[in-house]
Design a protein around this motif. Structure first.
Motif, PDB file in Angstrom:
ATOM      1  N   VAL A   1       0.844  -1.197   0.000  1.00  0.00           N
ATOM      2  CA  VAL A   1       0.000   0.000   0.000  1.00  0.00           C
ATOM      3  C   VAL A   1       0.878   1.246   0.000  1.00  0.00           C
ATOM      4  O   VAL A   1       0.600   2.222  -0.689  1.00  0.00           O
ATOM      5  N   GLY A   2       1.966   1.197   0.739  1.00  0.00           N
ATOM      6  CA  GLY A   2       2.878   2.336   0.811  1.00  0.00           C
ATOM      7  C   GLY A   2       3.621   2.604  -0.492  1.00  0.00           C
ATOM      8  O   GLY A   2       3.995   3.743  -0.773  1.00  0.00           O
ATOM      9  N   LEU A   3       3.829   1.564  -1.308  1.00  0.00           N
ATOM     10  CA  LEU A   3       4.502   1.764  -2.590  1.00  0.00           C
ATOM     11  C   LEU A   3       3.722   2.699  -3.504  1.00  0.00           C
ATOM     12  O   LEU A   3       4.297   3.329  -4.376  1.00  0.00           O
ATOM     13  N   ASP A   4       2.423   2.762  -3.311  1.00  0.00           N
ATOM     14  CA  ASP A   4       1.600   3.621  -4.161  1.00  0.00           C
ATOM     15  C   ASP A   4       1.243   4.929  -3.459  1.00  0.00           C
ATOM     16  O   ASP A   4       0.272   5.581  -3.809  1.00  0.00           O
ATOM     17  N   SER A   5       2.005   5.292  -2.454  1.00  0.00           N
ATOM     18  CA  SER A   5       1.801   6.546  -1.737  1.00  0.00           C
ATOM     19  C   SER A   5       3.029   7.429  -1.925  1.00  0.00           C
ATOM     20  O   SER A   5       4.130   6.942  -2.159  1.00  0.00           O
ATOM     21  N   TRP A   6       2.823   8.735  -1.822  1.00  0.00           N
ATOM     22  CA  TRP A   6       3.918   9.687  -1.950  1.00  0.00           C
ATOM     23  C   TRP A   6       4.920   9.466  -0.839  1.00  0.00           C
ATOM     24  O   TRP A   6       4.488   9.217   0.288  1.00  0.00           O
TER      25      TRP A   6
END
Length: 98
Positions: free
Chosen positions: A9-14
């Motif tokens: 999920v964090g990979l697709d966050s700034w």
């Protein structure tokens, strides 16, 4: 949410989403040259690039389908997909990191 899910999920966050996209973009020409050689047709790299873009959509969908993820992770991804479908500017924001 499990640590692996939090990582995905964090990979697709700034800022990680920008870093991943830049990394994929910078790796595309060398990978294309390695796989297909440098003396091939002018259409080899554009075809490889389009195939890479398609893979960026299909592979995550297959992973979401094949692996069991928590309801929280699925909800976050569904919310992001709905936002992207509703607002075209969301895609431009992801592309240009605005």
């Amino acid at each position: 949410m499990r640590p692996f899910e939090r990582f995905l999920v964090g990979l697709d966050s700034w800022p990680w989403s920008a870093f991943v996209r830049v990394l994929i973009g910078l790796c595309s020409p060398p990978v294309s040259r390695t796989l297909f050689g440098s003396g091939n047709s002018v259409w080899v790299f554009p075809a490889f690039f389009v195939a890479s873009l398609i893979a960026l959509r299909v592979v995550p969908a297959l992973i979401r389908f094949a692996l069991p993820f928590s309801a929280e992770a699925k909800e976050i991804w569904a919310r992001r997909r709905a936002l992207a479908k509703r607002y075209d500017s969301y895609q431009w924001q992801k592309m240009f990191w605005i």
